[in-house]
Design an enzyme around this catalytic site. Structure first.
Site, mmCIF file in Angstrom:
data_model
loop_
_atom_site.group_PDB
_atom_site.id
_atom_site.type_symbol
_atom_site.label_atom_id
_atom_site.label_comp_id
_atom_site.label_asym_id
_atom_site.label_seq_id
_atom_site.Cartn_x
_atom_site.Cartn_y
_atom_site.Cartn_z
ATOM 1 N N THR A 1 41.075 42.429 42.746
ATOM 2 C CA THR A 1 41.564 43.349 41.847
ATOM 3 C C THR A 1 41.632 42.907 40.288
ATOM 4 O O THR A 1 40.995 43.542 39.492
ATOM 5 C CB THR A 1 43.395 43.456 42.110
ATOM 6 O OG1 THR A 1 43.591 43.404 43.497
ATOM 7 C CG2 THR A 1 43.794 43.888 41.026
ATOM 8 N N LYS B 1 32.165 32.674 40.273
ATOM 9 C CA LYS B 1 33.700 32.751 39.945
ATOM 10 C C LYS B 1 33.447 33.345 38.588
ATOM 11 O O LYS B 1 33.692 32.214 37.781
ATOM 12 C CB LYS B 1 34.357 32.178 40.676
ATOM 13 C CG LYS B 1 34.133 31.759 42.109
ATOM 14 C CD LYS B 1 35.281 31.192 43.191
ATOM 15 C CE LYS B 1 34.647 31.015 44.993
ATOM 16 N NZ LYS B 1 36.004 29.795 45.207
ATOM 17 N N ASP C 1 44.256 25.285 52.354
ATOM 18 C CA ASP C 1 44.075 26.721 53.145
ATOM 19 C C ASP C 1 42.752 26.225 53.388
ATOM 20 O O ASP C 1 41.835 27.160 53.409
ATOM 21 C CB ASP C 1 43.663 27.372 51.547
ATOM 22 C CG ASP C 1 43.869 29.261 51.284
ATOM 23 O OD1 ASP C 1 43.892 29.341 53.133
ATOM 24 O OD2 ASP C 1 43.545 29.810 51.061
#
EC number: 2.7.10.1
Length: 607
Positions: free
Chosen positions: A340, A364, A465
């Site tokens: 998004t 990134k 994570d």
């Protein structure tokens, strides 16, 4: 609950015949996992375990029991448990198949036994190297009757001191019930390392009058062997000192290096991969997670919710200012992933000293509509692995934070990209391709991830994570762990908000992380178990049918994801070990590395 199966009572040990395991196991994890009973097939309730063979008897059972007491097991392998070989006539072949390593300083083994009725026994021993070890001796008769009361007999394993050798010992016990012709043979396997004794220097002598002279070590002249010994010690100390200096210099040099050399090839090839069978997600209630205990307790970190959002964009830029480079050195090429507000590009990094040299890179960055909080989180989370150097880690190397430009984070390039997307591509490729990814390849990937996580655990870095989506892979199947920057945006279905305005990887999180927001290396071990499950299912989503709001209660009740199709029992046992409710009962990453390495070698033996 639909689609769920149970594996018995939660909280039991993985070690057959053991009760109340608390202390950490020093032997390799694979040896403990080898004693696991077979797990039930996915999607089916666990059938009653096959009843172990009983001692042969023509009448009522003699109720023979033979085991190692809790003190004996603790002395030999460090576990608070009783290890039964025979319990009320039921033989544990899992325990008998285990070749127990006897510490080299241990010379006596103690067995506890008894029978309620007459049982005759005959005891024998075999040693594969009589030059290294004397024939074992026992403090009971080698033939007689099993005592009717609880008794202990001792076996002496004494080394000769003549040679260095690992000795294999076989103790064979024949049990005969009621003097019948039927008898039961029990074979106990032991291993012990024997060492050669150092010869003592004779320093006493007789004088002419046959009276004994007293040796004075203070005033006596040093012998040749003594001088050689001290010279050797001095040389060794000097060498160690020089090596320490060299290592210190190399370490300081490596810590100062900011830019990592990236020798990954620029060419990419499409490798044919087979399509696995589809499966319906099913779940197990497992007692197997409560097994291999770690050597020490895990440091725990309690994370306050939304702690990353307390960092301002200015502070985030300040933390990466020392690795900032000019935007002119970066050329953006193809978009590899897009969410998004975030994107990952295939980029080209121009060398600072030689403009003719270029290196490929991951870049990134965020889109124009990204909020300041989203930009701050990208920069902050990108620093998770910064400054760490390991072949299975991929930390950032540079950033671009120039005014008027959207920040960019640069990482070394891995030409097969994101591991989760790679695994899912493997599922989609037809099986008629000439090359296919093998189970051995998948285990090798798991070993690499475990190695990287073991390094983080030693450095007391908690990832929080770990998942296939936060790993990358190249065309040599080398896997590296990355940070989780932009993962929430690029993999939105893997993160859920549980009413606290924070997206979290609920399906990968340990119970203590879900409930108490506590993270440690033990919670990373839990996530590794789920990641291993992702590998074996080629990128399927775990617990896909479970409501994220029900995950905590689901895990607390002892339910776990089911064994993947075509996944060996031993490998699923490794996953189950990682999912123990008690963090202290989960294995260490180093144990997982050793276990998976041994399993990988076993797979290679059949290829």
């Amino acid at each position: 609950m639909r689609g769920a199966a149970r594996l018995g009572r939660p909280g039991r040990s993985c070690l057959p015949g053991a009760r109340g395991l608390r202390a950490p196991p020093p032997p390799p994890l694979l040896l403990l996992l080898a004693l696991l009973p077979l797990l039930p097939a996915p999607g089916a309730a666990a059938a009653p375990a096959p009843r172990p063979p009983e001692l042969q008897s023509a009448s009522a059972g003699p109720s023979v029991s033979l085991y190692l007491s809790e003190d004996e097991v603790r002395r030999l392998i460090g576990l608070d448990a009783e290890l039964y070989y025979v319990r009320n006539d039921l033989i544990s072949h899992y325990a008998l198949s285990f070749s127990l390593l006897v510490p080299s300083e241990t010379n006596f083994l103690h067995f506890t036994w008894h029978a309620k009725s007459k049982v005759e026994y005959k005891l024998g021993f075999q040693v594969d190297n009589v030059l290294a070890m004397d024939m074992p001796q026992v403090n009971i008769s080698v033939q007689g009757e099993v005592p009717r009361t609880l008794s202990v007999f001792r076996v002496e394993l004494s080394c000769t001191g003549k040679v260095d050798s690992e000795v294999m010992i076989l103790m064979q016990l024949n049990l005969t019930v009621n003097s019948s012709k039927n008898f039961t043979v029990l074979n106990f396997k032991r291993r012990k390392m024997c060492y050669k004794k150092l010869e003592e220097v004779k320093t006493s002598a007789l004088d002419k009058n046959t009276s004994r002279t007293i040796y004075d070590p203070v005033h006596a002249a040093p012998t040749t062997s003594t001088r050689v010994f001290y010279i050797s010690v001095g040389v060794c100390c000097a060498v160690i000192f020089l090596v320490a200096i060299i290592l210190a210099v190399l370490h300081l040099h490596s810590m100062k290096r900011i830019e990592l050399d990236d020798s990954i090839s620029a060419s990419s090839s499409s490798q044919g991969l087979s399509q696995p069978s589809t499966q319906t997600t099913q779940y197990l209630r497992a007692d197997t997670p409560n097994n291999a205990t770690p050597i020490t307790s895990y440091p725990t970190l309690r994370i306050e919710k939304n702690d990353l959002r307390s960092v301002t964009l200015l502070e985030a830029k300040g933390k990466v200012k020392d690795i900032a480079i000019s935007r002119e050195r970066i050329t953006l090429k193809d978009v590899l992933q897009e969410g998004t507000f975030g994107r990952i590009f295939h980029g080209i990094l121009i060398d600072e000293k030689d403009p003719n040299k270029e290196k490929q890179a991951f870049v990134k960055t965020v889109k124009d509509q990204a909020s300041e909080i989203q930009v701050t989180m990208m920069l902050t989370e990108s620093c998770k692995l910064r400054g760490l150097h390991h072949r299975n880690l991929l930390p950032i190397t540079h950033v671009c934070i120039e005014e008027g430009e959207k920040p960019m984070v640069i990482l070394p390039y891995m030409n097969w990209g994101n591991l989760k997307l790679f695994l899912r591509q493997c599922k989609l490729v037809e099986a008629n391709n000439p090359q296919a990814i093998s189970q051995q390849d998948l285990v090798h990937m798991a070993i690499q991830i475990a190695c990287g996580m073991s390094y983080l655990a030693r450095r007391e870095v908690i990832h929080k994570d770990l998942a296939a989506r936060n790993c990358v892979i190249d065309d040599t199947l080398q896997v590296k762990i990355t940070d989780n920057a932009l993962s929430r945006d690029l993999f939105p279905m893997d993160y859920h908000c549980l009413g606290d305005n924070e997206n979290r990887p609920v399906r990968w999180m340990a119970l203590e992380s879900l409930v108490n927001n506590e993270f440690s290396s033990a919670s990373d071990v839990w996530a590794f178990g789920v990641t291993l499950w992702e590998l074996m299912t080629l990128g399927q989503t775990p617990y896909v049918d479970i409501d994220p709001f029900e995950m905590a209660a689901y895990l607390k009740d002892g339910y776990r994801i089911a064994q993947p199709i075509n996944c060996p029992d031993e490998l699923f046992a490794v996953m189950a070990c990682c999912w123990a409710l008690d963090p202290e009962e989960r294995p260490k990453f180093q144990q997982l590395v050793q276990c998976l390495t041994e399993f990988h070698a076993a797979l290679g033996a059949y290829v």
